[in-house]
Design a protein around this motif. Structure first.
Motif, PDB file in Angstrom:
ATOM      1  N   GLU A 189       0.683  -1.189   0.079  1.00 27.27           N
ATOM      2  CA  GLU A 189       0.272  -0.002   0.211  1.00 27.27           C
ATOM      3  C   GLU A 189       0.819   1.277   0.077  1.00 27.27           C
ATOM      4  N   VAL A 190       0.571   2.034  -0.770  1.00 24.50           N
ATOM      5  CA  VAL A 190       1.124   3.354  -1.100  1.00 24.50           C
ATOM      6  C   VAL A 190       0.175   4.612  -1.132  1.00 24.50           C
ATOM      7  N   LYS A 191       0.158   5.461  -0.343  1.00 25.36           N
ATOM      8  CA  LYS A 191      -0.712   6.824  -0.209  1.00 25.36           C
ATOM      9  C   LYS A 191       0.079   8.054  -0.060  1.00 25.36           C
ATOM     10  N   ASN A 192      -0.304   8.813  -1.080  1.00 25.17           N
ATOM     11  CA  ASN A 192       0.391  10.374  -1.121  1.00 25.17           C
ATOM     12  C   ASN A 192       1.803   9.811  -1.261  1.00 25.17           C
ATOM     13  N   GLY A 193       2.236   8.975  -2.282  1.00 22.10           N
ATOM     14  CA  GLY A 193       3.565   8.704  -2.401  1.00 22.10           C
ATOM     15  C   GLY A 193       4.398   7.924  -1.534  1.00 22.10           C
ATOM     16  N   LYS A 194       3.671   7.684  -0.390  1.00 21.31           N
ATOM     17  CA  LYS A 194       4.471   7.120   0.657  1.00 21.31           C
ATOM     18  C   LYS A 194       4.237   5.707   0.997  1.00 21.31           C
ATOM     19  N   LEU A 195       4.934   4.828   1.369  1.00 18.80           N
ATOM     20  CA  LEU A 195       4.612   3.484   2.170  1.00 18.80           C
ATOM     21  C   LEU A 195       3.885   3.598   3.203  1.00 18.80           C
ATOM     22  N   THR A 196       2.457   3.019   3.553  1.00 20.95           N
ATOM     23  CA  THR A 196       1.901   3.109   4.756  1.00 20.95           C
ATOM     24  C   THR A 196       2.452   1.859   5.633  1.00 20.95           C
ATOM     25  N   GLY A 197       3.079   1.041   5.148  1.00 17.89           N
ATOM     26  CA  GLY A 197       3.427  -0.093   5.883  1.00 17.89           C
ATOM     27  C   GLY A 197       2.568  -1.383   5.993  1.00 17.89           C
ATOM     28  N   ILE A 198       1.382  -1.090   5.151  1.00 18.29           N
ATOM     29  CA  ILE A 198       0.437  -2.171   4.953  1.00 18.29           C
ATOM     30  C   ILE A 198       0.865  -3.020   3.751  1.00 18.29           C
ATOM     31  N   LEU A 199       0.824  -4.316   4.188  1.00 18.74           N
ATOM     32  CA  LEU A 199       1.147  -5.416   3.084  1.00 18.74           C
ATOM     33  C   LEU A 199       0.076  -6.490   3.059  1.00 18.74           C
ATOM     34  N   ILE A 200      -0.288  -6.650   1.833  1.00 13.39           N
ATOM     35  CA  ILE A 200      -1.318  -7.706   1.832  1.00 13.39           C
ATOM     36  C   ILE A 200      -0.934  -8.911   1.097  1.00 13.39           C
ATOM     37  N   ASP A 201      -1.310 -10.224   1.676  1.00 14.02           N
ATOM     38  CA  ASP A 201      -1.080 -11.434   0.829  1.00 14.02           C
ATOM     39  C   ASP A 201       0.373 -11.494   0.550  1.00 14.02           C
ATOM     40  N   ASN A 202       0.723 -11.970  -0.872  1.00 11.81           N
ATOM     41  CA  ASN A 202       2.010 -12.263  -1.163  1.00 11.81           C
ATOM     42  C   ASN A 202       3.207 -11.131  -0.742  1.00 11.81           C
ATOM     43  N   ALA A 203       2.650  -9.818  -0.542  1.00  9.38           N
ATOM     44  CA  ALA A 203       3.807  -8.782  -0.308  1.00  9.38           C
ATOM     45  C   ALA A 203       4.203  -9.204   1.208  1.00  9.38           C
ATOM     46  N   MET A 204       3.394  -9.778   1.995  1.00  6.79           N
ATOM     47  CA  MET A 204       3.813 -10.097   3.377  1.00  6.79           C
ATOM     48  C   MET A 204       5.147 -10.925   3.590  1.00  6.79           C
ATOM     49  N   LEU A 205       5.235 -11.818   2.199  1.00  3.23           N
ATOM     50  CA  LEU A 205       6.282 -12.905   2.235  1.00  3.23           C
ATOM     51  C   LEU A 205       7.646 -12.329   2.082  1.00  3.23           C
ATOM     52  N   LEU A 206       7.623 -10.876   1.642  1.00  2.09           N
ATOM     53  CA  LEU A 206       8.904 -10.289   1.598  1.00  2.09           C
ATOM     54  C   LEU A 206       9.563  -9.901   2.629  1.00  2.09           C
ATOM     55  N   VAL A 207       8.535  -9.703   3.941  1.00  2.00           N
ATOM     56  CA  VAL A 207       9.206  -9.494   5.245  1.00  2.00           C
ATOM     57  C   VAL A 207       9.321 -10.756   5.882  1.00  2.00           C
ATOM     58  N   GLU A 208       8.385 -11.564   5.853  1.00  2.00           N
ATOM     59  CA  GLU A 208       8.596 -12.718   6.669  1.00  2.00           C
ATOM     60  C   GLU A 208       9.568 -13.523   6.387  1.00  2.00           C
ATOM     61  N   LYS A 209      10.032 -13.643   5.270  1.00  2.00           N
ATOM     62  CA  LYS A 209      11.320 -14.523   5.102  1.00  2.00           C
ATOM     63  C   LYS A 209      12.623 -14.061   6.004  1.00  2.00           C
ATOM     64  N   HIS A 210      12.337 -12.763   6.708  1.00  2.00           N
ATOM     65  CA  HIS A 210      13.285 -12.310   7.210  1.00  2.00           C
ATOM     66  C   HIS A 210      12.900 -12.505   9.121  1.00  2.00           C
ATOM     67  N   LEU A 211      12.020 -12.924   9.237  1.00  2.00           N
ATOM     68  CA  LEU A 211      11.658 -13.022  10.669  1.00  2.00           C
ATOM     69  C   LEU A 211      12.608 -14.182  11.249  1.00  2.00           C
ATOM     70  N   PRO A 212      12.880 -14.048  12.599  1.00  2.00           N
ATOM     71  CA  PRO A 212      13.750 -15.161  13.183  1.00  2.00           C
ATOM     72  C   PRO A 212      12.823 -16.469  13.379  1.00  2.00           C
ATOM     73  N   GLU A 213      13.681 -17.615  13.227  1.00  2.00           N
ATOM     74  CA  GLU A 213      13.038 -18.782  13.724  1.00  2.00           C
ATOM     75  C   GLU A 213      13.267 -19.118  14.959  1.00  2.00           C
ATOM     76  N   ILE A 214      12.457 -19.899  15.746  1.00  2.00           N
ATOM     77  CA  ILE A 214      12.790 -20.329  17.067  1.00  2.00           C
ATOM     78  C   ILE A 214      13.500 -21.540  16.937  1.00  2.00           C
ATOM     79  N   GLU A 215      14.204 -21.871  18.001  1.00  2.00           N
ATOM     80  CA  GLU A 215      15.002 -23.214  18.061  1.00  2.00           C
ATOM     81  C   GLU A 215      14.007 -24.551  18.206  1.00  2.00           C
ATOM     82  N   ASP A 216      14.462 -25.577  17.624  1.00  2.00           N
ATOM     83  CA  ASP A 216      13.689 -26.869  17.564  1.00  2.00           C
ATOM     84  C   ASP A 216      13.190 -27.365  18.954  1.00  2.00           C
ATOM     85  N   GLU A 217      14.171 -27.214  19.979  1.00  2.00           N
ATOM     86  CA  GLU A 217      13.256 -27.835  21.175  1.00  2.00           C
ATOM     87  C   GLU A 217      12.345 -26.812  21.857  1.00  2.00           C
TER      88      GLU A 217
END
Length: 540
Positions: A189-217
């Motif tokens: 989402e872009v409003k008035n030429g600026k990112l609002t921070g809102i990501l919908i569906d596949n756009a979320m994957l761009l950030v989620e691949k950087h989220l830290p994973e927890i340890e297996d245990e």
């Protein structure tokens, strides 16, 4: 006289020796077997995790013996409940997040995330379950406040449906997202030429691949904690929708360590790297864990306006939502799975998405079949498309609490005409004569009692609306119970193993404090699960 006494003792001995040994006998109960005739029984005998006898108390005690006999004094027994659509492992491994469920404003969320930041276990500030439809101002938030408070720390807050999120600038920078970035099957989402921070569906994957994973245990520990909660609600089996191979490995590890006793029917995520390997392997079972197919996403959610509609959203002109992949992707996967014993289970919310998947399934499967390919949610269906479910034996897998969560604002999105053919569970049930039910937790609450109540009363937990939401599509109590037991089992090809209390099946059952089949409707949600048994062993 001695001879008579001796003969009586001999006869008694013969009767006792003729009795079969059981590990557990339940007596003097009202047992809903949920068999084909929906019979009730008074007693059942269990041995080695299986039901070996069920019927009248006098008959069971005549034919079976046990050192463990429980007299339930008239209490009600149901088969162990089955959640036909949830995200067990996803919810468990998100346990480190900041819980945003029930927040009533963006300001409240900012306060919660600020408090969470003081003790957050990781650099990322990750939260989930906000819903702008619960706020006075029912609009997506803007990241500006997050940028001000956390200029050097990434923040990622996922919407309740998991199909939209708001990220601060630091998180967007890490993901390489700019106002000129484009993504297929999603929106930045872009409003008035600026990112609002809102990501919908596949756009979320761009950030989620950087989220830290927890340890297996740590993940396994969370599995155990969430399992206890599920058992407390009477769940003995569930369908975990869209897991990775790594997650499958963690489930199997937890099972091998006796940490996990829950029966899990898993659907793999839609990952092209998995196709050839699993098509060759086919349906797979390891004790209580079964992999039965793939979970695919065709569109997003109605609340975030990502559901793919045939006509424009009523509250957003020139916007119909979108498919998350092109039609060819779904067609190719369907053709690959056609020759296997794996199911294709596709998320479809909007009427356009439902039509697309129905047509693809129909083209690949032809007419009547027993493949049990599923459409998950089937929320909005065009009037003339309902019969395609029956024509091609496609199973709608629905979550009744979605209707009572969305009813406050769904008409704003759809208008009155489309709303008539939304959350139409009775109409969907008619297509094949059976309908599996689930919760979709953590999108909704875990409680299957709320599933039951929403299905039969079409009301929320505060008993609103008085006459029920589109009550013509309510299910009967018997239909709702079947949907949460035997029909849910059937949706996973497990109806010969679980889902009803019959001889030869797993002794999965719950004891409750009142009879859901007869208690006044307003009292349904007051029902308490007293005990839960899996394979004849008390787990709660």
């Amino acid at each position: 006289m001695k001879k008579i006494i001796f003969m009586v003792m001999v006869c008694f001995s013969m009767v006792v020796s003729a009795q079969k040994a059981a590990d557990l006998i339940i007596t003097n109960a009202k047992i809903y077997t949920v068999n084909q005739n929906f019979d009730t029984a008074e007693s059942m005998a269990i041995s080695k995790g299986k039901i070996i006898g069920i019927g009248k108390t006098t008959d069971i005690l005549k034919n079976f013996k046990s050192k463990n006999i429980q007299n339930l004094q008239g209490k009600t027994v149901f088969p162990g409940l089955i959640d036909a659509h949830c995200h067990f492992t996803g919810f468990a491994t998100d346990k480190w997040k900041c819980e945003l469920w029930g927040t009533k404003s963006w300001d409240e969320i900012v306060t919660r995330i600020s408090d969470y930041a003081k003790t957050a276990p990781k650099e990322w500030l990750y939260g989930r379950s906000w819903d702008q439809n619960d706020w006075t101002v029912k609009e997506f938030p803007n990241k500006e406040k997050l940028d001000e408070l956390f200029p050097n720390r990434p923040v990622y807050l996922k919407r309740i449906d998991g199909h939209a999120a708001v990220a601060n600038q630091k998180a967007l920078d890490i993901a390489g997202i700019t106002k000129d970035s484009k993504v297929s099957g999603g929106e930045i989402e872009v409003k008035n030429g600026k990112l609002t921070g809102i990501l919908i569906d596949n756009a979320m994957l761009l950030v989620e691949k950087h989220l830290p994973e927890i340890e297996d245990e740590e993940a396994i520990r969370y599995f155990s904690e969430l399992q206890k909660e599920c058992f407390s609600y009477g769940l003995t089996s569930l369908h975990d929708c869209g897991i990775t191979e790594k997650t499958l490995g963690l489930l199997e590890k937890a099972q091998s360590q006796d940490v996990l006793q829950m029966k899990i029917f898993a659907l793999l995520e839609d990952n092209p790297d998995y196709y050839d390997r699993w098509i060759k392997k086919g349906r797979y079972t390891n004790k209580n864990i079964t992999v039965g197919g793939f979970k695919v996403y065709s569109d997003g959610a109605l609340g975030s306006r990502g559901a793919c509609l045939i006509h424009d959203y009523t509250d957003k002109k020139d916007w119909k939502g979108f498919l998350l992949s092109d039609r060819e992707h779904f067609e190719n996967l369907a053709k690959k799975l056609k020759e296997t014993d794996l199911q294709m289970c596709t998320h479809a919310i909007g009427d356009s998405a439902n039509r697309t998947i129905l047509q693809i399934y129909g083209d690949v499967l032809g007419v009547k079949n027993d493949r049990r390919w599923r459409i998950e949610h089937a929320q909005i269906v065009a009037k003339n498309d309902f019969d395609l479910f029956g024509k091609y034996s496609i199973i709608p897998s629905v979550q009744p609490t979605h209707a009572t969560s969305d009813m406050y604002w769904a008409e704003e999105r759809l208008g009155k005409d489309r709303l008539k053919y939304s959350y139409a569970y009775e109409d969907l049930l008619k297509q094949n004569g059976w309908l599996p039910l689930g919760t979709d937790f953590p999108v909704e609450e875990i409680s299957p009692l709320k599933t039951f109540y929403s299905a039969v009363a079409r009301k929320d937990s505060k008993h609103y609306p008085a006459n029920g939401f589109q009550k013509e599509n309510a299910l009967t109590r018997e239909q709702a119970l079947r949907g949460m037991t035997i029909w849910a089992a059937k949706a996973a090809f497990q109806e010969n193993e679980i889902g009803s209390l019959e001889v030869g099946k797993s002794a999965d059952f719950i004891i409750v404090d009142q009879d859901l089949m007869t208690v006044p409707e307003v009292q349904i949600l007051n029902t308490k699960v007293l005990e839960t048994y899996s394979n004849g062993i008390k787990v709660f």
